[in-house]
Design an enzyme around this catalytic site. Structure first.
Site, PDB file in Angstrom:
ATOM      1  N   LYS A  35      44.378  22.792  58.327  1.00 18.76           N
ATOM      2  CA  LYS A  35      44.614  24.216  58.064  1.00 18.76           C
ATOM      3  C   LYS A  35      44.514  25.031  59.353  1.00 18.76           C
ATOM      4  O   LYS A  35      45.362  25.874  59.658  1.00 18.76           O
ATOM      5  CB  LYS A  35      43.538  24.682  57.070  1.00 18.76           C
ATOM      6  CG  LYS A  35      43.873  25.918  56.307  1.00 18.76           C
ATOM      7  CD  LYS A  35      42.790  26.235  55.279  1.00 18.76           C
ATOM      8  CE  LYS A  35      43.206  25.908  53.885  1.00 18.76           C
ATOM      9  NZ  LYS A  35      42.351  26.481  52.849  1.00 18.76           N
ATOM     10  N   THR A  86      33.912  28.502  45.113  1.00 19.49           N
ATOM     11  CA  THR A  86      32.785  28.326  44.184  1.00 19.49           C
ATOM     12  C   THR A  86      33.342  27.817  42.848  1.00 19.49           C
ATOM     13  O   THR A  86      33.302  28.520  41.833  1.00 19.49           O
ATOM     14  CB  THR A  86      32.041  29.666  43.977  1.00 19.49           C
ATOM     15  OG1 THR A  86      32.998  30.696  43.665  1.00 19.49           O
ATOM     16  CG2 THR A  86      31.247  30.052  45.207  1.00 19.49           C
ATOM     17  N   GLU A 155      45.843  37.475  43.939  1.00 22.40           N
ATOM     18  CA  GLU A 155      46.827  36.668  44.658  1.00 22.40           C
ATOM     19  C   GLU A 155      48.220  37.211  44.348  1.00 22.40           C
ATOM     20  O   GLU A 155      48.488  37.655  43.240  1.00 22.40           O
ATOM     21  CB  GLU A 155      46.716  35.198  44.238  1.00 22.40           C
ATOM     22  CG  GLU A 155      45.486  34.543  44.829  1.00 22.40           C
ATOM     23  CD  GLU A 155      45.263  33.120  44.324  1.00 22.40           C
ATOM     24  OE1 GLU A 155      46.191  32.519  43.770  1.00 22.40           O
ATOM     25  OE2 GLU A 155      44.135  32.629  44.493  1.00 22.40           O
ATOM     26  N   LEU A 254      47.945  43.783  29.502  1.00 24.48           N
ATOM     27  CA  LEU A 254      48.311  43.698  28.087  1.00 24.48           C
ATOM     28  C   LEU A 254      49.621  42.925  27.934  1.00 24.48           C
ATOM     29  O   LEU A 254      50.381  43.177  27.012  1.00 24.48           O
ATOM     30  CB  LEU A 254      48.447  45.101  27.483  1.00 24.48           C
ATOM     31  CG  LEU A 254      47.132  45.851  27.212  1.00 24.48           C
ATOM     32  CD1 LEU A 254      47.415  47.221  26.602  1.00 24.48           C
ATOM     33  CD2 LEU A 254      46.197  45.063  26.288  1.00 24.48           C
ATOM     34  N   CYS A 264      40.239  32.070  39.107  1.00 22.89           N
ATOM     35  CA  CYS A 264      39.104  32.982  38.880  1.00 22.89           C
ATOM     36  C   CYS A 264      38.707  33.148  37.416  1.00 22.89           C
ATOM     37  O   CYS A 264      37.556  32.865  37.048  1.00 22.89           O
ATOM     38  CB  CYS A 264      39.416  34.346  39.480  1.00 22.89           C
ATOM     39  SG  CYS A 264      39.498  34.277  41.281  1.00 22.89           S
ATOM     40  N   ARG A 332      45.688  26.285  40.663  1.00 19.33           N
ATOM     41  CA  ARG A 332      44.391  26.011  40.036  1.00 19.33           C
ATOM     42  C   ARG A 332      44.359  26.573  38.614  1.00 19.33           C
ATOM     43  O   ARG A 332      44.651  27.740  38.387  1.00 19.33           O
ATOM     44  CB  ARG A 332      43.259  26.598  40.890  1.00 19.33           C
ATOM     45  CG  ARG A 332      43.071  25.834  42.199  1.00 19.33           C
ATOM     46  CD  ARG A 332      42.023  26.468  43.075  1.00 19.33           C
ATOM     47  NE  ARG A 332      42.481  27.694  43.712  1.00 19.33           N
ATOM     48  CZ  ARG A 332      41.773  28.379  44.608  1.00 19.33           C
ATOM     49  NH1 ARG A 332      40.574  27.966  44.963  1.00 19.33           N
ATOM     50  NH2 ARG A 332      42.267  29.480  45.162  1.00 19.33           N
TER      51      ARG A 332
HETATM   52  N1  NAD Z   1      41.586  33.356  44.978  1.00 12.64           N
HETATM   53  C1  NAD Z   1      41.379  34.567  44.480  1.00 12.64           C
HETATM   54  O1  NAD Z   1      42.288  35.208  43.961  1.00 12.64           O
HETATM   55  C2  NAD Z   1      40.010  35.181  44.545  1.00 12.64           C
HETATM   56  C3  NAD Z   1      39.865  36.553  44.321  1.00 12.64           C
HETATM   57  C4  NAD Z   1      38.596  37.099  44.409  1.00 12.64           C
HETATM   58  C5  NAD Z   1      37.502  36.290  44.691  1.00 12.64           C
HETATM   59  N2  NAD Z   1      37.681  34.951  44.872  1.00 12.64           N
HETATM   60  C6  NAD Z   1      36.510  34.135  45.217  1.00 12.64           C
HETATM   61  O2  NAD Z   1      36.529  33.909  46.629  1.00 12.64           O
HETATM   62  C7  NAD Z   1      35.981  32.625  46.917  1.00 12.64           C
HETATM   63  C8  NAD Z   1      36.975  31.815  47.744  1.00 12.64           C
HETATM   64  O3  NAD Z   1      38.112  31.585  46.941  1.00 12.64           O
HETATM   65  P1  NAD Z   1      39.479  31.056  47.568  1.00 12.64           P
HETATM   66  O4  NAD Z   1      40.473  31.120  46.491  1.00 12.64           O
HETATM   67  O5  NAD Z   1      39.742  31.754  48.852  1.00 12.64           O
HETATM   68  O6  NAD Z   1      39.084  29.519  47.860  1.00 12.64           O
HETATM   69  P2  NAD Z   1      39.901  28.473  48.731  1.00 12.64           P
HETATM   70  O7  NAD Z   1      39.591  27.152  48.165  1.00 12.64           O
HETATM   71  O8  NAD Z   1      41.312  28.898  48.888  1.00 12.64           O
HETATM   72  O9  NAD Z   1      39.249  28.589  50.184  1.00 12.64           O
HETATM   73  C9  NAD Z   1      37.983  28.138  50.525  1.00 12.64           C
HETATM   74  C10 NAD Z   1      38.033  27.565  51.941  1.00 12.64           C
HETATM   75  O10 NAD Z   1      36.702  27.329  52.376  1.00 12.64           O
HETATM   76  C11 NAD Z   1      36.707  26.171  53.192  1.00 12.64           C
HETATM   77  N3  NAD Z   1      35.310  25.703  53.308  1.00 12.64           N
HETATM   78  C12 NAD Z   1      34.512  25.194  52.356  1.00 12.64           C
HETATM   79  N4  NAD Z   1      33.274  24.961  52.852  1.00 12.64           N
HETATM   80  C13 NAD Z   1      33.301  25.352  54.149  1.00 12.64           C
HETATM   81  C14 NAD Z   1      32.331  25.393  55.183  1.00 12.64           C
HETATM   82  N5  NAD Z   1      31.066  24.999  54.988  1.00 12.64           N
HETATM   83  N6  NAD Z   1      32.699  25.844  56.392  1.00 12.64           N
HETATM   84  C15 NAD Z   1      33.961  26.259  56.600  1.00 12.64           C
HETATM   85  N7  NAD Z   1      34.921  26.269  55.653  1.00 12.64           N
HETATM   86  C16 NAD Z   1      34.593  25.820  54.447  1.00 12.64           C
HETATM   87  C17 NAD Z   1      37.658  25.228  52.481  1.00 12.64           C
HETATM   88  O11 NAD Z   1      38.150  24.224  53.333  1.00 12.64           O
HETATM   89  C18 NAD Z   1      38.752  26.222  52.034  1.00 12.64           C
HETATM   90  O12 NAD Z   1      39.779  26.320  53.009  1.00 12.64           O
HETATM   91  C19 NAD Z   1      35.625  31.996  45.573  1.00 12.64           C
HETATM   92  O13 NAD Z   1      34.273  32.239  45.296  1.00 12.64           O
HETATM   93  C20 NAD Z   1      36.501  32.763  44.596  1.00 12.64           C
HETATM   94  O14 NAD Z   1      35.952  32.804  43.306  1.00 12.64           O
HETATM   95  C21 NAD Z   1      38.900  34.377  44.822  1.00 12.64           C
END
Ligand code: NAD
Length: 472
Positions: A35, A86, A155, A254, A264, A332
């Site tokens: 990445k 998470t 997203e 709706l 999420c 997902r």
């Molecule tokens: N995707 C959404 O629409 C959205 C919206 C609001 C909140 N969230 C929350 O935000 C958080 C992240 O979601 P996301 O969709 O961006 O996840 P994601 O899986 O796209 O990204 C997470 C990234 O973290 C990296 N990672 C994991 N452990 C690591 C570490 N120790 N050091 C460095 N990098 C590490 C992974 O390689 C991955 O690239 C989650 O808690 C999610 O619930 C997501």
């Protein structure tokens, strides 16, 4: 301000890039070496409209960088955001916080005194307390802070949402964290009108789950009403408009469909319920939302079978749209996966099309023929099922579609297609919560009139976003 963002995924990359756009110096860290290498070479690891140009601009200006080296990123950073995933654990009940705790362990010895560590990931209430303890085990008390700043971006609209959010929520338990985060969010253009709610860390953690559970409930409510509409001969689209024009209710969330998915809502509703159970509190509405949504996703395969006369055994079904919503490549918890697997179990052969989701879908699904073109996808199909309301799918040339299909059967699980046009072409079409018969003059007149109501509402929303500078 120097900012480190740990986790360069859907949220981390957008957040880091937008902070850089505001003029900060940002380093995004990720363990995924591919990445980071891709980002250095100008290749985007995710599909998110408008993000690529912003990444390119800020990277070229030297405000945004990417690394796998945590040390260089967090040393000297005024704020370190943790934005790792998470997901639910394998039991689908508990939240897997291992990435959060690992990141906290790893950054603890590296941060400079006075650093504010901020949890942007969605985490169960009390996670900030644990992170505080983890960092506190190796650093003197009072030399660092741990705060919560949950993210609400969607997203597909992530850049707009981040640059002009409905609100910013800051959860802090000390003055340093409060001042630092206000300094970050008070300044940027476009945020002057944005309410910034400052609250405790635990309240901020819970706000994110409460918001998502409420939205998931709203979707489930209209989905159940759609089922009722089908039985009593009402039209759920008109019903949703009639309800939603009441400003207390609002028209968003709706839209009936095959059940909510994505990274999420399913996990956040489950995590909120789990927290409530841990504390001996009943959240019956959230619990029922989860159950109803799960049942709905299972029922969608039956809807397709019904449209095909009761069986899909040996039939070819074209799936139009795979991602859980348009304008993202995120697969997902996409409802399409459950549907495809169920149809395959009943003997169906699956062909599938998605504008950007095929690569991710291919890693989750077996025995599917993926097509780059929707018209190719429906070739010799016995039915086509709309699973994602991408603009390209909404605007398909139905005549061309029909020419390529073995049988003219459409199952529109997003109410995305023009029913009248499909019926006129001789399709049999099954939709969500709408009568599946040909319309008379009165129905056409009503639909035309109500369409103008919808268009007026949509264009006023777009104008508002343009005025806010979120659409360029
Ligand atoms: N995707 C959404 O629409 C959205 C919206 C609001 C909140 N969230 C929350 O935000 C958080 C992240 O979601 P996301 O969709 O961006 O996840 P994601 O899986 O796209 O990204 C997470 C990234 O973290 C990296 N990672 C994991 N452990 C690591 C570490 N120790 N050091 C460095 N990098 C590490 C992974 O390689 C991955 O690239 C989650 O808690 C999610 O619930 C997501």
């Amino acid at each position: 301000m120097k900012i480190a963002v740990i986790g360069t995924g859907y949220v981390g990359l957008v957040s880091g890039t937008c902070f850089a756009e505001w003029g900060h110096t940002v380093i995004c860290v990720d363990k995924n070496t591919r990445k980071i290498a891709d980002l250095h070479q100008g290749r985007m690891p995710i599909y998110e409209p408008h993000l690529d140009e912003m990444v390119e601009r800020n990277y070229a200006a030297g405000r945004l960088d990417f690394t796998c080296n945590l040390n260089s990123a967090v040393t000297g950073a005024a704020i370190v955001f943790i934005v790792v995933a998470t997901p639910p654990r394998i039991d689908r009940v508990e939240t897997d916080l291992s990435c959060i705790y690992l990141a906290a362990c790893e950054l603890a010895p590296l941060i400079t005194d006075d650093t504010v560590v901020v949890l942007k990931s969605t985490v169960p209430v009390g996670t900030g307390d644990v992170v505080q303890k983890i960092i506190g085990a190796v650093r003197k008390p009072g030399t660092f802070s741990v705060a919560s700043n949950p993210e609400f971006l969607r997203e597909g609209l992530a850049v707009c949402d981040f640059l002009a959010p409905d609100r910013v929520v800051i959860g802090v338990d000390d003055e340093r964290a409060c001042k630092r985060l206000l300094e970050l969010y008070d300044v940027p253009m476009g945020l002057q009108e944005t309410p910034i709610l400052v609250t405790t860390r635990r309240t901020a953690e819970l706000i994110k789950y409460a918001a998502n559970a409420f939205l998931a409930t709203k979707i489930t409510f209209i989905n159940e009403l759609a089922d009722l509409c089908e039985q009593v001969g009402s039209d759920v689209e008109e019903l949703a408009l009639g309800m939603g024009l009441d400003r207390r209710i609002g028209t968003t969330f709706l839209a009936p469909g095959p059940g909510f998915g994505g990274s999420c809502f399913p996990k956040d509703t489950q995590a909120l319920l789990r927290t409530a159970q841990d504390y001996g509190v009943e959240l019956r509405i959230v619990e029922e939302t989860i159950i109803a949504n799960d049942a709905r996703k299972r029922r969608m395969a039956l809807k397709v079978m019904e449209a095909l006369g009761g069986s899909v055994d040996g039939r070819t079904i074209a799936i139009l749209g795979l991602t859980f919503k348009p304008d993202t490549d995120d697969m997902r918890e996409a409802p399409s996966v459950r549907l495809i697997e169920a149809l395959q179990r009943f003997g169906g052969h699956i062909r599938a099309y998605d504008p950007v989701g095929i690569e991710n879908a291919a890693s989750m699904l077996d025995h599917v023929v993926f097509c780059d073109d929707p018209y190719e996808c429906v070739r010799d199909a016995d039915a086509a099922v709309v699973m994602t309301e991408w603009a390209i799918i909404k605007n398909l040339d139905l005549a061309q579609l029909k020419n390529n299909m073995r049988q003219p059967i459409l199952v529109d699980l997003r109410n995305a297609l023009q029913v009248e046009a499909a019926l006129q072409l001789g399709f049999r079409i099954s939709t969500i919560g709408r009568p599946a018969c040909a319309e008379g003059d009165l129905q056409s007149m009503m639909r035309l009139r109500n369409k103008s109501l919808r268009t007026a509402k949509a264009s006023s929303a777009v104008t508002r976003e343009r005025e806010n500078g979120t659409i360029r």
